[in-house]
Write a protein that holds these residues in place. Sequence first.
Motif: not given
Length: 127
Positions: A8-16, A51-56, A58-64, A106-111
Motif C-alpha cells: 500500500i502506497m502511503v503519501p508523504v511529504t518528507d521521505v526520511d 502486507c507492506s507499505i511504501a513511502v517515497g 514519485g510513487l503516488t498522486e495521493m495528497t500527503p 497518525a504519521d507526521p503528514d496526518g495519515n
Amino acid sequence: MDMKLELIMVPVTDVDEAKAFYEKVGFVVDHDHTVSDEIRFVQLTPPGSACSIAVGRGLTEMTPGSLDNMQIVIADADETHADLVSRGVEVSDVQDLAWGRFIHFADPDGNRWALQQLPDWSAGAAT
C-alpha cells in the motif's frame, strides 16, 4: 483464485521523516532504493504482516496525509499501547468497543492508523 494484498502506497511529504517515524512505530525497513531524482522507493513492513507499505517520491498522486483509518490487527492493545508509548509514538488511549479494542495514531503528514485487537468471539463477545 487467490488475491493477496501486498503493498500500500502511503503519501508523504518528507521521505526520511516518514521512514524514521514508521521505524519508531516498529515497522521493518525492507529496502530503500533511489531510482532517480524523481523516484525513491522505501518499503516497510509491520512485524508479522504479509502486507507492506511504501513511502517515497514519485510513487503516488495521493495528497500527503490523505489516508484515513488504515487498520492493523494486533494481539494485545494494552501491550501494544505501552510499547508504542515507550518508543515515543503519540497514540490515543485504548478504546473499548464491541467489535474490538482500538489504538489510533497518525504519521507526521496526518495519515491515520487504527490498531485493532479483535474480540474473543469464543468468549461470547457481541456481534
